[in-house]
Enzyme design. Structure first.
Site, mmCIF file in Angstrom:
data_model
loop_
_atom_site.group_PDB
_atom_site.id
_atom_site.type_symbol
_atom_site.label_atom_id
_atom_site.label_comp_id
_atom_site.label_asym_id
_atom_site.label_seq_id
_atom_site.Cartn_x
_atom_site.Cartn_y
_atom_site.Cartn_z
ATOM 1 N N HIS A 1 9.224 -0.557 9.175
ATOM 2 C CA HIS A 1 8.333 -1.722 9.224
ATOM 3 C C HIS A 1 8.470 -2.617 7.984
ATOM 4 O O HIS A 1 8.873 -3.776 8.082
ATOM 5 C CB HIS A 1 6.871 -1.261 9.291
ATOM 6 C CG HIS A 1 6.584 -0.273 10.382
ATOM 7 N ND1 HIS A 1 6.488 -0.642 11.697
ATOM 8 C CD2 HIS A 1 6.364 1.064 10.346
ATOM 9 C CE1 HIS A 1 6.202 0.428 12.429
ATOM 10 N NE2 HIS A 1 6.126 1.474 11.633
ATOM 11 N N ASP B 1 0.896 -1.174 0.000
ATOM 12 C CA ASP B 1 0.000 0.000 0.000
ATOM 13 C C ASP B 1 0.932 1.220 0.000
ATOM 14 O O ASP B 1 1.118 1.873 1.003
ATOM 15 C CB ASP B 1 -0.967 0.002 1.199
ATOM 16 C CG ASP B 1 -0.286 -0.002 2.554
ATOM 17 O OD1 ASP B 1 0.822 -0.580 2.667
ATOM 18 O OD2 ASP B 1 -0.834 0.575 3.517
HETATM 19 C C1 BDR Z 1 2.291 -0.438 8.803
HETATM 20 O O1 BDR Z 1 1.225 0.458 8.551
HETATM 21 C C2 BDR Z 1 1.513 1.279 7.439
HETATM 22 O O2 BDR Z 1 1.285 2.617 7.762
HETATM 23 C C3 BDR Z 1 2.959 1.092 7.135
HETATM 24 O O3 BDR Z 1 3.210 1.199 5.747
HETATM 25 C C4 BDR Z 1 3.260 -0.288 7.651
HETATM 26 O O4 BDR Z 1 2.982 -1.274 6.676
HETATM 27 C C5 BDR Z 1 2.884 -0.158 10.165
HETATM 28 O O5 BDR Z 1 1.938 -0.363 11.166
HETATM 29 CA CA CA Z 2 2.638 -0.647 4.367
#
Ligand code: BDR
Ligand code: CA
Length: 317
Positions: free
Chosen positions: A244, A10
């Site tokens: 992340h 995303d």
């Molecule tokens: C996740 O949420 C999204 O905002 C980031 O891209 C990551 O995949 C972190 O909680």
């Molecule tokens: Ca993400």
């Protein structure tokens, strides 16, 4: 030998960094990217992915669009918190020229199902957004659930959530879908906030990208600086931004970067704990553990790999 990989993104600042990590990894062959909603609308995420692939000389990688909202909902709107963290355009308002390639006609679900049937154990799927598309592939084909190897960013087992006291952002978008993944997929590695909030980047590192003087270096620095700034406001105690999604790709390349706990998982879908990832009590005594949750990470080694790979890529583009 290279491992085939599909990213389900995303795109998103840290999704963009995950994509760059995959492109910079000689151990991986990126055979496609599927786009989901989450940080942004599907169309925005797909556009960002196409533009980033082009920026880093990989416009031959096909991009497929997934469902544009959770199957339990009527639609999707970007949450204000997502816009605050990733910017309106998803990549921290960093400039990306219009891509010349377009999204494929084939659906993300068909591409995922066909790829698992074709490549089996030679393929790893790395979802870094809501689980909607992966759950749809599981619903579409029992063999996908049986044979797919999934390393996903999402969830929080030993630490609080980041959008509610119990829920992590990706799981929170579609708890039913992540529950389907945990209940039915046979090989899932969960890279959650337990480890991703230990791998942090600061302005010191983004400065090195900016100093390269390339379009790629400038893009990575601009997008990540915006993201770091949101962390300074929301989580000043961390002292940097969470890597992340790149950590999930890092583990797909080298599983020894994390230590894991074998466990059968579920996602709570009712009441105030909706979106919480926890052990599935009905499968507690099942010797077959379908998930491995990362609970420890070699921070220093990951950050070194991350910086070496992305800096090399950005130097060349
Ligand atoms: C996740 O949420 C999204 O905002 C980031 O891209 C990551 O995949 C972190 O909680
Ligand atoms: Ca993400």
């Amino acid at each position: 030998m290279t491992k085939k990989i599909i990213l389900d993104l995303d795109t998103g600042v840290d999704d963009a960094l995950a994509l760059a990590y995959a492109l910079a990894s000689e151990e991986l062959e990126l055979i496609g990217v599927t786009g989901t909603y989450g940080n942004v609308l599907v169309e925005t995420g797909v556009r960002n992915t196409l533009a980033i692939l082009e920026l880093f000389g990989a416009s031959d990688v096909p991009v497929f669009a997934g469902p544009d909202h959770a199957s339990t909902k009527d639609g999707f709107e970007v949450l204000p918190i997502s816009e605050f963290i990733h910017g309106k355009n998803g990549v921290g308002e960093a400039e990306l020229p219009e891509p010349s390639a377009s999204v494929q006609d084939k659906s993300a679900v068909d591409f995922l199902v066909e790829s698992v049937a074709k490549y089996g154990d030679d393929l790893v799927i790395v979802p870094t957004g809501p689980s909607t598309t992966i759950a749809a592939a599981i619903e579409a084909d029992e063999d996908f659930a049986r044979n797919a190897h999934i390393v996903m960013m999402g969830g929080a087992l030993t630490v609080p959530g980041n959008v509610s006291p119990v829920a992590e952002a990706n799981v929170n978008q579609d708890p039913e879908a992540t529950n389907t993944v945990f209940q039915r997929a046979q090989d899932v590695t969960m890279i959650g906030l337990d480890v991703t909030l230990q791998t942090l980047l600061t302005y010191e590192e983004t400065k090195l990208w900016r100093e390269l003087g390339t379009a790629g270096g400038r893009f990575l620095a601009d997008a990540t600086d915006y993201y770091i700034k949101s962390y300074e406001t929301n989580s000043p105690h961390l002292g940097g931004c969470g890597l992340h999604d790149p950590l999930a790709v890092g583990v797909a390349v080298d599983p020894s970067l994390v230590t894991t706990l074998g466990i059968n998982l579920k996602v709570e879908t009712e009441g105030p704990t909706r979106g919480r990832v926890i052990g599935d009590e009905t499968r507690l005594n099942d010797a077959n553990k379908t998930a491995q949750v990362a609970v420890g990470v070699d921070v220093e080694r990951f950050l070194k790999e991350f910086m070496e790979r992305l800096t090399r890529l950005a130097r060349e583009h």
